[in-house]
Scaffold this active site. Structure first.
Site, PDB file in Angstrom:
ATOM      1  N   SER A 131       0.811  -1.213   0.000  1.00  0.00           N
ATOM      2  CA  SER A 131       0.000   0.000   0.000  1.00  0.00           C
ATOM      3  C   SER A 131       0.849   1.270   0.000  1.00  0.00           C
ATOM      4  CB  SER A 131      -0.960  -0.063   1.190  1.00  0.00           C
ATOM      5  OG  SER A 131      -2.134   0.612   0.858  1.00  0.00           O
ATOM      6  N   TRP A 151     -10.248   0.425  -4.717  1.00  0.00           N
ATOM      7  CA  TRP A 151      -9.684   1.746  -4.369  1.00  0.00           C
ATOM      8  C   TRP A 151      -8.278   1.898  -4.975  1.00  0.00           C
ATOM      9  CZ3 TRP A 151     -11.056   6.345  -2.773  1.00  0.00           C
ATOM     10  CH2 TRP A 151     -10.227   7.151  -1.983  1.00  0.00           C
ATOM     11  N   HIS A 205      -7.727  -5.715   0.325  1.00  0.00           N
ATOM     12  CA  HIS A 205      -6.520  -4.916   0.513  1.00  0.00           C
ATOM     13  C   HIS A 205      -5.715  -5.439   1.707  1.00  0.00           C
ATOM     14  CE1 HIS A 205      -4.198  -1.241   0.100  1.00  0.00           C
ATOM     15  NE2 HIS A 205      -4.295  -1.027   1.395  1.00  0.00           N
ATOM     16  N   LYS A 224       3.977   2.155  -2.616  1.00  0.00           N
ATOM     17  CA  LYS A 224       4.335   3.374  -3.346  1.00  0.00           C
ATOM     18  C   LYS A 224       5.795   3.692  -3.041  1.00  0.00           C
ATOM     19  CE  LYS A 224      -0.164   5.322  -1.778  1.00  0.00           C
ATOM     20  NZ  LYS A 224      -1.221   4.742  -2.553  1.00  0.00           N
TER      21      LYS A 224
END
Ligand code: GCU
Length: 410
Positions: free
Chosen positions: A249, A340, A391, A253
């Site tokens: 998550s 998302w 997620h 990044k």
């Protein structure tokens, strides 16, 4: 008024594929002067242009590693995990006075022939949460203070709270070392005006916050991981040329950005990294720039905010972030229910990074749609899977990363 409320933060995220706007992606193989990139040498020039755009428009520039950067092994136990591993805790000091430091927690397999490859990434809730191991020093967690109060620190999270995300024994059994740092050691994850992380160590006289093109929190985290690599290069147990930077998550990044700024990392793994990670921004599917900049105003550099609702005006898109890994292997993982983070957009960034890998004679991934759930593709230098479920990062994800790493780091 209606028109105004239809855009912007109040807008519901789009989860409808038919409403994805038509878009044209910036070509990673075309120089700013219009020349086509054909050779590796030309790519190296193009790479600089792309890196600079991400640096000044997205994550922000980070300073050079401090000249006073130094390390200390604080604890070492050769009988961890039923004698299978050596646990070490290593302090990485960012300043001479040793006030600012992060603690690397690492496990190295005892059964080894020389230096071993390693997975390395940030954790969310403190080093002591990645395992039930009672001997891990508890991290001082750094959570957003309640209105007017102090940062919430000790005792916030239970030992082992995040253990399902860190299959340490499995990695050790497969011959990998595993290391992690609590991200709050580098920069706490809340909007503090950049007062409590590493940024103030580098402010010029009179400077109170980073300039518009200087590091936000994600860039600070990446910078911290890059500083850790300076330590790994001195650790004889670790093959520093075989370190995969991994993250879930927001840390996914960060993992991609770390691999971009520091080419000593041999591999990058992005798990459910979404917006500002692997997902193609121009799709505006799920999380958008406005949403991320509103929820997490501290993550990116100030310049990035001008692209709210204007994704298509940013001169780069996230396939180029993936491409900055080339020719080093990169793995992108999605979760089917994690809309998302835009699983399809994460897949497509691998597809559109592939032409850069082809410059090196390597295969990436191809296709218009992501593969079926739980059917990883990893024949080339870009790996991808979409796991069933939500997620998270779990054993299934790690098992695929190990398979991929076995091909490239062993
Ligand atoms: C939020 C955020 C995402 C991020 C995620 C996480 O959902 O909007 O961008 O990836 O948190 O880090 O778990």
């Amino acid at each position: 008024l209606l028109a105004l409320s239809a855009v912007g933060y109040a807008q519901q995220p789009n989860y409808d594929e038919s409403k994805v706007p038509a878009y044209t992606l910036p070509n990673p193989l075309k120089m700013e002067n219009g020349k086509a990139v054909v050779t590796k040498e030309e790519w190296n020039e193009r790479r600089k242009e792309i890196l600079q755009l991400f640096e000044t428009q997205v994550y922000g520039k980070a300073p050079a590693h401090p000249k006073d950067l130094h390390f200390k092994v604080l604890k070492e136990d050769r009988y961890a995990i039923n004698n299978m591993a050596t646990r070490k805790e290593v302090a990485v000091y960012f300043s001479k006075d040793e006030k600012h430091y992060m603690t690397i927690l690492m496990y190295v397999p005892n059964k080894r022939n020389g230096a071993v490859p390693m997975f390395f990434g940030l954790n969310f809730k403190g080093n002591h949460t990645v395992s039930d191991d009672p001997n891990i020093t508890e991290s001082i967690t750094r959570m957003k203070p309640k209105e007017g109060g102090k940062e919430i620190q000790m005792g916030t999270f239970k030992r082992g709270a995040e253990a399902s995300r860190w299959p340490i024994e499995m990695l050790i059994a497969n011959g990998y070392a595993i290391a992690t740092v609590y991200r709050g050691d580098i920069d706490p994850d809340y909007d503090d005006g950049y007062q409590n992380g590493v940024q103030p160590l580098f402010y010029q006289k009179g400077q109170t916050k980073p300039a518009a093109d200087e590091w936000g929190t994600l860039a600070a985290w990446a910078w911290g991981l890059s500083c850790a690599m300076d330590y790994f290069e001195t650790d004889e147990d670790i093959d520093s040329k075989k370190v995969a930077v991994i993250g879930h998550s927001r840390h996914g990044k960060t993992a991609l950005w770390t691999g971009a700024i520091d080419q000593r990392f041999a591999m990058a793994i992005s798990n459910d990294s979404g917006c500002g990670g692997a997902a193609i921004s121009r799709r505006k599917f799920g999380e958008t720039f406005r949403k991320i900049n509103t929820l997490f105003p501290h993550w990116f550099c100030e310049n990035f905010k001008q692209y709210n609702d204007r994704e298509e005006h940013l001169a780069v898109d996230q396939h180029q972030l993936v491409a900055l890994m080339a020719p080093r292997p990169v793995y992108i993982a999605s979760a089917a229910e994690d809309l998302w983070a835009d699983p399809k957009g994460e897949f497509l960034s691998g597809v559109h990074a592939t032409p850069v890998y082809e410059v090196f004679g390597l295969d990436g991934i191809k296709g218009v749609d992501a593969p079926k759930v739980n059917e990883p593709i990893m024949n080339g230098a870009i790996g991808y899977h979409v796991r069933s479920g939500n997620h998270d990062i779990n054993l299934y994800d790690w098992q695929q990363f190990v398979k991929f790493a076995d091909k490239h780091l062993k």
